[in-house]
Design an enzyme around this catalytic site. Structure first.
Site, PDB file in Angstrom:
ATOM      1  N   GLU A  40      -1.124   5.740  -6.732  1.00 36.19           N
ATOM      2  CA  GLU A  40      -1.222   5.423  -5.299  1.00 36.19           C
ATOM      3  C   GLU A  40       0.187   5.420  -4.702  1.00 36.19           C
ATOM      4  OE1 GLU A  40      -3.153   1.647  -4.343  1.00 36.19           O
ATOM      5  OE2 GLU A  40      -1.929   1.493  -2.523  1.00 36.19           O
ATOM      6  N   ARG A  44       4.623   3.550   3.184  1.00 37.37           N
ATOM      7  CA  ARG A  44       5.506   2.537   3.754  1.00 37.37           C
ATOM      8  C   ARG A  44       6.946   2.990   3.838  1.00 37.37           C
ATOM      9  NH1 ARG A  44       4.093  -2.274  -0.252  1.00 37.37           N
ATOM     10  NH2 ARG A  44       1.848  -2.031  -0.215  1.00 37.37           N
ATOM     11  N   THR A  68      -1.820   1.965   1.596  1.00 37.71           N
ATOM     12  CA  THR A  68      -1.426   1.360   2.869  1.00 37.71           C
ATOM     13  C   THR A  68      -1.883   2.232   4.044  1.00 37.71           C
ATOM     14  OG1 THR A  68       0.575   0.655   1.661  1.00 37.71           O
ATOM     15  CG2 THR A  68       0.404  -0.036   3.930  1.00 37.71           C
ATOM     16  N   LYS A 128     -11.090  -2.618  -3.192  1.00 36.97           N
ATOM     17  CA  LYS A 128      -9.823  -3.205  -3.640  1.00 36.97           C
ATOM     18  C   LYS A 128      -9.851  -4.686  -3.244  1.00 36.97           C
ATOM     19  CE  LYS A 128      -4.939  -3.043  -2.237  1.00 36.97           C
ATOM     20  NZ  LYS A 128      -3.773  -2.177  -2.021  1.00 36.97           N
TER      21      LYS A 128
HETATM   22  C1  3PG Z   1       1.016  -3.484  -2.711  1.00 41.47           C
HETATM   23  O1  3PG Z   1       0.367  -3.097  -1.761  1.00 41.47           O
HETATM   24  O2  3PG Z   1       2.239  -3.651  -2.693  1.00 41.47           O
HETATM   25  C2  3PG Z   1       0.257  -3.675  -3.949  1.00 41.47           C
HETATM   26  O3  3PG Z   1      -0.758  -4.557  -3.728  1.00 41.47           O
HETATM   27  C3  3PG Z   1       1.084  -4.004  -5.130  1.00 41.47           C
HETATM   28  O4  3PG Z   1       1.246  -5.351  -5.286  1.00 41.47           O
HETATM   29  P1  3PG Z   1       2.158  -5.876  -6.477  1.00 41.47           P
HETATM   30  O5  3PG Z   1       3.561  -5.438  -6.149  1.00 41.47           O
HETATM   31  O6  3PG Z   1       1.984  -7.363  -6.435  1.00 41.47           O
HETATM   32  O7  3PG Z   1       1.652  -5.251  -7.736  1.00 41.47           O
END
Ligand code: 3PG
Length: 208
Positions: A40, A44, A68, A128
């Site tokens: 994924e 961002r 995201t 999710k």
């Molecule tokens: C995110 O969107 O940053 C993910 O949920 C990852 O989260 P994490 O850094 O706690 O694994």
């Protein structure tokens, strides 16, 4: 391949926030070599879409999605860049509609039973659970298993090497997501060997 089939490819989906485009391909290669093909890429950072495109074009065996995703317009954008799936941190009706219209497999984020019920009614049975650690973690997932028997989850957010196997032991958990397999300092230092090792350890985690 639908979302559930992609989730079945590996126990962990690395969540990658790529700051330097040149890191994208070697990072993805290390993760795929380690045994985690489903990736994924969060939208961002400036190079996120180009990173997605580069990995899709150059890394054999990678199944790359966009994370995201916050607006309906992004579905077509990420599809054009080669995304095989999209992930969102939460989900409003307009986003679910846009996902269905785009035809792109979608992993929508939920935090409550009502949100899970609404998405299940719309045909989304793999969700999710975000932010898993902050929103109730293992206890939440155990508590919703009986009332939501058709729904499976990909807990993400606060999941790490220490907790992933406990999540994966739950029957309503299909896979987990997390950034721990690609620590920011390892990516910054281009320590692909370390990332491959972390991926290999994550790929060995067992599901029920
Ligand atoms: C995110 O969107 O940053 C993910 O949920 C990852 O989260 P994490 O850094 O706690 O694994």
């Amino acid at each position: 391949m639908n979302m559930s089939a992609m989730a079945a490819l590996a126990p962990v989906i690395p969540v990658l926030t790529i700051k330097r485009l040149t890191d994208a391909v070697p990072l993805a290669r290390a993760l795929v070599r380690g045994g985690l093909p489903v990736l994924e890429i969060t939208l961002r950072t400036g190079p996120a879409l180009e990173a997605l495109q580069a990995i899709t074009g150059e890394v054999e065996g990678a199944v790359v999605g966009a994370g995201t995703v916050l607006t309906g317009a992004q579905f077509d954008q990420v599809k054009r860049a080669g995304a095989r799936f999209a992930v969102s941190p939460g989900c409003m009706p307009s986003l679910a509609l846009a996902a269905s219209a785009s035809g792109l497999p979608f992993l929508p984020g939920v935090q409550t039973v009502s949100e899970a019920m609404e998405l299940a009614e719309r045909g989304f049975n793999l969700l999710k659970f975000f932010p898993a650690g902050a929103a109730g973690g293992l206890a939440w997932l155990k508590a919703v298993a009986a009332p939501l028997p058709e729904v499976r989850f990909c807990p993400t957010g606060g999941v790490g090497a220490d907790t992933a196997s406990a999540y994966l032991a739950l029957a309503n958990v299909a896979c987990v997501g997390g950034s721990w397999v690609a620590p920011a300092e390892a990516v910054a230092g281009q320590d692909w060997t370390r990332i491959e090792r972390l991926a290999a350890a994550a790929a060995r985690l067992k599901r029920p």
